[in-house]
Design an enzyme around this catalytic site. Structure first.
Site, PDB file in Angstrom:
ATOM      1  N   SER A  33     -43.083 -50.058  47.567  1.00  0.00           N
ATOM      2  CA  SER A  33     -43.199 -49.762  46.144  1.00  0.00           C
ATOM      3  C   SER A  33     -42.180 -50.648  45.441  1.00  0.00           C
ATOM      4  CB  SER A  33     -42.895 -48.285  45.926  1.00  0.00           C
ATOM      5  OG  SER A  33     -42.551 -48.082  44.580  1.00  0.00           O
TER       6      SER A  33
ATOM      7  N   ASP B  36     -51.730 -44.925  40.258  1.00  0.00           N
ATOM      8  CA  ASP B  36     -51.340 -43.764  39.451  1.00  0.00           C
ATOM      9  C   ASP B  36     -51.878 -43.848  38.025  1.00  0.00           C
ATOM     10  OD1 ASP B  36     -49.768 -42.291  41.336  1.00  0.00           O
ATOM     11  OD2 ASP B  36     -48.127 -43.728  41.078  1.00  0.00           O
TER      12      ASP B  36
ATOM     13  N   ARG C 239     -36.487 -48.958  31.046  1.00  0.00           N
ATOM     14  CA  ARG C 239     -37.331 -47.822  30.673  1.00  0.00           C
ATOM     15  C   ARG C 239     -37.262 -47.420  29.197  1.00  0.00           C
ATOM     16  NH1 ARG C 239     -39.490 -49.778  34.306  1.00  0.00           N
ATOM     17  NH2 ARG C 239     -40.112 -48.796  36.242  1.00  0.00           N
TER      18      ARG C 239
ATOM     19  N   ASP D 154     -37.776 -42.118  36.411  1.00  0.00           N
ATOM     20  CA  ASP D 154     -38.464 -42.722  35.277  1.00  0.00           C
ATOM     21  C   ASP D 154     -39.104 -41.708  34.329  1.00  0.00           C
ATOM     22  OD1 ASP D 154     -37.659 -45.224  35.953  1.00  0.00           O
ATOM     23  OD2 ASP D 154     -39.494 -45.733  37.058  1.00  0.00           O
TER      24      ASP D 154
HETATM   25  N1  ARG Z   1     -34.154 -46.376  41.912  1.00  0.00           N
HETATM   26  C1  ARG Z   1     -34.193 -47.231  40.780  1.00  0.00           C
HETATM   27  C2  ARG Z   1     -33.953 -46.460  39.527  1.00  0.00           C
HETATM   28  O1  ARG Z   1     -34.324 -45.337  39.419  1.00  0.00           O
HETATM   29  C3  ARG Z   1     -35.393 -48.113  40.714  1.00  0.00           C
HETATM   30  C4  ARG Z   1     -36.706 -47.486  41.019  1.00  0.00           C
HETATM   31  C5  ARG Z   1     -37.711 -48.546  41.000  1.00  0.00           C
HETATM   32  N2  ARG Z   1     -38.974 -48.221  41.527  1.00  0.00           N
HETATM   33  C6  ARG Z   1     -39.485 -48.734  42.672  1.00  0.00           C
HETATM   34  N3  ARG Z   1     -40.744 -48.591  42.857  1.00  0.00           N
HETATM   35  N4  ARG Z   1     -38.767 -49.335  43.546  1.00  0.00           N
HETATM   36  O2  ARG Z   1     -33.375 -46.990  38.605  1.00  0.00           O
END
Ligand code: ARG
Length: 409
Positions: free
Chosen positions: A170, A13, A92, A121
């Site tokens: 992922s 990405d 984040r 995110d």
């Molecule tokens: N679902 C979690 C959150 O939004 C973590 C997302 C993490 N990304 C991943 N590629 N697993 O806080």
């Protein structure tokens, strides 16, 4: 001459974002920023190598200490969201702020991320960035890019991405948690294979005790050895991970309403959250404990949204801070069967009194006798009895009225 700072990981990405920011958005220069919140070494190598191959000016910022500080704010709030200790969510805002700082230092006009329009995110990044005057660009979301399109585009442009480089899952890793999603795991009924785990081993029959020391709600030492926050978290990840501590499989409700299946491992977070709670149970009153669960819940929801700098969180932390003055002492945790269970707690602020818990001479000295409880026992349930009597007499009256009415006819 315009310049944009891109949150850069070296993955597909963010790699395709580099030429797109010039071609599609007309920026003259892109700089890549990778923020270290405790990802594994290979991720920085991948970012460095990809940046070099792209000829991208690349900066790596170490924000592990700031991130650990955010995690410890989470410990004070016993913070979890639907069972997950918020590693990605807490990271984040720290990452976004670090990128904003680099962008301002390098006179950038814009900020960009490679998040899609489905996840959390994008919202967490932009909540921080939109407080600045810089333009915010989200190429993947705005151009409606798909993975297939990105792979084709990368091949066409001879961008340095290896197909299949990103693996089946992922994954998002930082000091506090490792999140694994995608592929077959998207099926909520698919049992996660053992190989999705990197930090935790399948639990064995082995056990171990660990003592965590807290000062004003903050973890400061393990087994009597003082450690800085980053080292303390890393130490417990390794140590508790061997016992399979901190695996969670969550049906997670994302901010935009999507329900997703997410697997996490977070050994240190589990140990510290359980130890912290055990100590709070000892030093806080019943009412503080009860009210704090509501405060903690709201704190956790705001943290999930990436909004831990807002007024509500500040106010909640006012309450939390007052309670944490007493969260000073130790908790002993036992690793056993994949669990990190509190088996001991000790504090000078303990509300618990061993001599008062069992009736003995201490009570007599304090002028308390067993018979003093008689008055309390007489009143206990008084209102319930009043309510029952009132109900009985009211229903009786009603029945009599109906019967009398019948007689008149
Ligand atoms: N679902 C979690 C959150 O939004 C973590 C997302 C993490 N990304 C991943 N590629 N697993 O806080």
């Amino acid at each position: 001459m315009t310049r944009v700072a891109l949150a850069f990981s070296g993955g597909l990405d963010t790699t395709v974002c580099v030429p797109l920011l010039e071609e599609e958005y007309g920026h003259d220069e892109v700089i890549g920023v990778t923020v270290d919140v405790g990802q594994p070494e290979e991720e920085f190598e991948e970012a460095e190598e990809t940046a070099e191959a792209l000829g991208l000016e690349h900066y790596v910022v170490d924000a592990k200490a700031e991130f650990a500080e955010a995690c410890f704010r989470g410990v004070k709030a016993n913070a979890t969201y639907q069972g997950y200790p918020l590693g990605t969510a807490l990271a984040r805002p720290v990452i976004a702020q670090a990128i904003l700082d680099v962008a301002e230092e390098h006179d950038c006009d814009a900020l960009a991320h490679g998040c899609t329009g489905k996840g959390n995110d994008q919202l967490r990044f932009e909540a921080v960035w939109r407080a600045s005057d810089l333009e915010v660009i989200a190429p993947v979301r705005e151009l409606g890019l798909t993975r297939e399109w990105e792979i084709e585009y990368a091949a066409e442009k001879e961008l340095p991405v290896e197909a299949g480089n990103e693996g089946v899952w992922s994954i998002d890793t930082n000091l506090w948690s490792r999140a694994v999603e995608g592929g077959e795991l998207e099926n909520p009924n698919y049992v996660p294979p053992e190989d999705i785990y990197k930090w935790t081993q399948a639990p064995t029959g082995d056990t171990e005790l660990v003592e965590v020391e807290f000062d004003n709600g903050i973890p400061v030492a393990v087994d009597g050895e003082e450690m800085d926050p980053v080292s303390l978290i890393q130490h417990l990840n390794t140590r508790a991970g061997k016992y399979g501590v901190g695996r969670t499989d969550v049906m997670e409700d994302r901010m935009l309403g999507l329900k997703v299946r997410e697997n996490y491992e977070h050994p240190a977070a589990t140990v510290l959250l359980n130890a912290h709670k055990a100590l709070e149970d000892l030093v806080l009153t019943k009412e503080e404990r009860s009210f704090k669960t509501q405060v903690d819940h709201r704190w956790s929801e705001k943290a999930y949204e990436g909004l831990i700098s807002g007024p509500l969180v500040q106010a909640l932390e006012g309450f939390i801070e007052v309670t944490q003055e007493k969260v000073t002492g130790t908790a002993t945790i036992k690793f056993e069967g994949g669990q990190a269970r509190a088996v001991g707690r000790d504090s000078d602020y303990a509300v618990y009194s061993e001599s008062h818990a069992s009736f003995n001479s201490a009570d007599i000295e304090a002028g308390i006798e067993q018979s003093d409880a008689t008055g309390v026992a007489k009143y206990h349930g008084f209102q319930e009895r009043l309510a029952m009597e009132a109900y009985e007499s009211a229903t009786k009256k009603q029945t009599e009225a109906v019967t009398d009415g019948g007689d008149d006819e």
